[in-house]
Design an enzyme around this catalytic site. Sequence first.
Site, PDB file in Angstrom:
ATOM      1  N   GLU A   1       1.106  -1.323  -0.167  1.00  0.00           N
ATOM      2  CA  GLU A   1       0.095  -0.270   0.114  1.00  0.00           C
ATOM      3  C   GLU A   1       0.585   1.106  -0.316  1.00  0.00           C
ATOM      4  O   GLU A   1       1.213   1.688   0.966  1.00  0.00           O
ATOM      5  CB  GLU A   1      -0.699  -0.210   1.401  1.00  0.00           C
ATOM      6  CG  GLU A   1      -1.879   0.725   0.885  1.00  0.00           C
ATOM      7  CD  GLU A   1      -1.707   2.607   1.298  1.00  0.00           C
ATOM      8  OE1 GLU A   1      -1.413   3.420   0.464  1.00  0.00           O
ATOM      9  OE2 GLU A   1      -1.832   2.715   2.366  1.00  0.00           O
TER      10      GLU A   1
ATOM     11  N   GLU B   1       4.452  11.289  -1.996  1.00  0.00           N
ATOM     12  CA  GLU B   1       5.870  10.547  -1.508  1.00  0.00           C
ATOM     13  C   GLU B   1       6.079   9.228  -1.898  1.00  0.00           C
ATOM     14  O   GLU B   1       7.607   9.155  -0.893  1.00  0.00           O
ATOM     15  CB  GLU B   1       4.838   9.367   0.277  1.00  0.00           C
ATOM     16  CG  GLU B   1       3.482  10.040   0.506  1.00  0.00           C
ATOM     17  CD  GLU B   1       3.364   9.602   1.872  1.00  0.00           C
ATOM     18  OE1 GLU B   1       4.268   7.769   2.047  1.00  0.00           O
ATOM     19  OE2 GLU B   1       1.815   9.235   2.256  1.00  0.00           O
TER      20      GLU B   1
END
Lengths: 367, 367
Positions: free
Chosen positions: B127, B136
């Site tokens: 994930e 990110e």
Amino acid sequence: MGSSTQNGVVDKGVDFANYFCTYGFLYHQKEMLCDRVRMDAYYNSIFKNKHHFEGKVVLDVGTGSGILAIWSAQAGARKVYAVEATKMAEHAAELVKSNELQHVVEVIEGTMEDITLPEKVDVIISEWMGYFLLRESMLDSVLCARDRWLKPNGVMYPSHARMWLAPIKSTLVDQKMNDFEGSMDDWYCFIDDTKNYYGVDMSALTKPFTHEQKKYYLQTSIWNNLHPNQVIGTPVIIKEIDCLTTTVDDISNVRASVSSSITEENARLAGIAGWFDVHFRGSSENPAQNEIELNTGPNEDSGTHWGQQVFLLHPPPRVQRGDDLKFNFSMIRSKENHRLMEVDLDIEIKQSSGKLLPQVRNKFFIE
Amino acid sequence: MGSSTQNGVVDKGVDFANYFCTYGFLYHQKEMLCDRVRMDAYYNSIFKNKHHFEGKVVLDVGTGSGILAIWSAQAGARKVYAVEATKMAEHAAELVKSNELQHVVEVIEGTMEDITLPEKVDVIISEWMGYFLLRESMLDSVLCARDRWLKPNGVMYPSHARMWLAPIKSTLVDQKMNDFEGSMDDWYCFIDDTKNYYGVDMSALTKPFTHEQKKYYLQTSIWNNLHPNQVIGTPVIIKEIDCLTTTVDDISNVRASVSSSITEENARLAGIAGWFDVHFRGSSENPAQNEIELNTGPNEDSGTHWGQQVFLLHPPPRVQRGDDLKFNFSMIRSKENHRLMEVDLDIEIKQSSGKLLPQVRNKFFIE
């Protein structure tokens, strides 16, 4: 990795990411520049003691937007070195120029530990104080500056600092306990749901989660501008610092055994508040003409951006006028981040009847 | 200093301080574990496609508390390697043990770039999605895992991802403009006060302060779970990613020229919302038995912790049903922090009458 120190050596990149970065924002500079208690104290310390500045060489450690350097120049300094680690140095240089002081103030971008000055200085001025005085550990850089660049009869601005503790009443203690309990209630629902819907038993994490939440809600000191009537006992000094002589060792480990008397008839001891004051006295060879104080204690009229740090007691004991509180206080730097602090605060209550309540040990974090 | 990258090389200490640290908190893990849309999608992707897991070797990249690794083991995996960069690895190991899967799941503390596995794997599950999919930059680590450890016929969980844009209406545009204007009003008072009380002219900083506040209030994308009726035009896909074949180059620079039609009678185009979906389809050689979708778009019933990223338009133009919006979109990684994004979004409105409004160029930051 992720620690600002490894074997006592500071990783500069990490230290910038964790710490200096904040000071790169004008918004943050403005917050400090709008703190009237802070501004008035520094302003008066300089302009009511012009003899310390006229014709002198001044070093401003961590100049930020440059205000102290500019004031020093306006008060008559011959030369001001304004050192700033962040990109704020560029804004300071602009400000110096637009205030037409570029012939006096030289802005140097770099850390105090790294840079070199062409001469020794008569005055070191700096606004290095963090929450509860020592958070941020910026005084280290000021002491580095002092040891490298201050002339033998030079003066420190501020010259002295003190840390205070006082017993307080506050409903924060209930709020934080509610928050903690709410978070734990949520957690138990989450444990049930994860088991029922997704077939995984998460209960092994209950202990570390409780630990994490306890630290966050109950053991982390809280910023607060207290009203003086929340102070329910005599404030006590736990540390006095002479900026001319103190060392990094001296400020890295603060220990005190002190007593405070409860002055309120009947109250709940919600916690202990910590704050500081600093004084601008010059030195004994070269004293201030007008001593100035900057006090961040509870004040009816004006708070500071520092406020006070509140260490809450769970559960809060009841106390009576005349009870004696004995504090065993110790504060060290966090191993993971030398700019944050860990506090051990043991409290013993000796009631006016003579009865001694068992000592309570408390561990806190100044984050 | 303070940058996570220097000449394209990531400083690991800084990256931990800026990024990984968050994932070390159980509170943060719980937030993700309470996202039912996220949990249901991964749970169903595994348990409705057991053939991908039974007797297979699985690698979970960034296992966090270990949930995907545990599910993979429960679905029948022979071996699961669960890699986690933060101290959360210790909690994952506890959880694996308390769910009696320690003979299947091996938790490895380290980064995907650094660690070594004893064998190649059949499935990589992860994930890795951040806000607007790519914030990110964690997919990089998944691709590193794929290139080093996935067997030739292995499958990726998820297998595909898409990024979406859609025109929206929202009062956020007014709120943020009010916040910005309020902040500037404060600033001008501050300039006056500092001149009057402290004799320093700060107006040279007005330009950089305005720039800083504009970036913060008006150019930084905003997290929001929108209601579907706030979408006022056709959503359009700006990027499709096949996790089996994509490269870091492919995802580092997202460019698209796409068009959307306004579907609302008469509205104010407050901004553009961005979101993503991912699919679990297995591979063409080894397809899923039941394709699962995880969709983070505006939804009446259930939001996700990802929400949507909203890029506000100041001032918001008026649009009519049938107007065509042409987006020229480009997203690159921030130079200072490769996990944050910079977006250029040029918008051209072609009214249904045929009239073309001048193109508006917008610069945004996903922080």
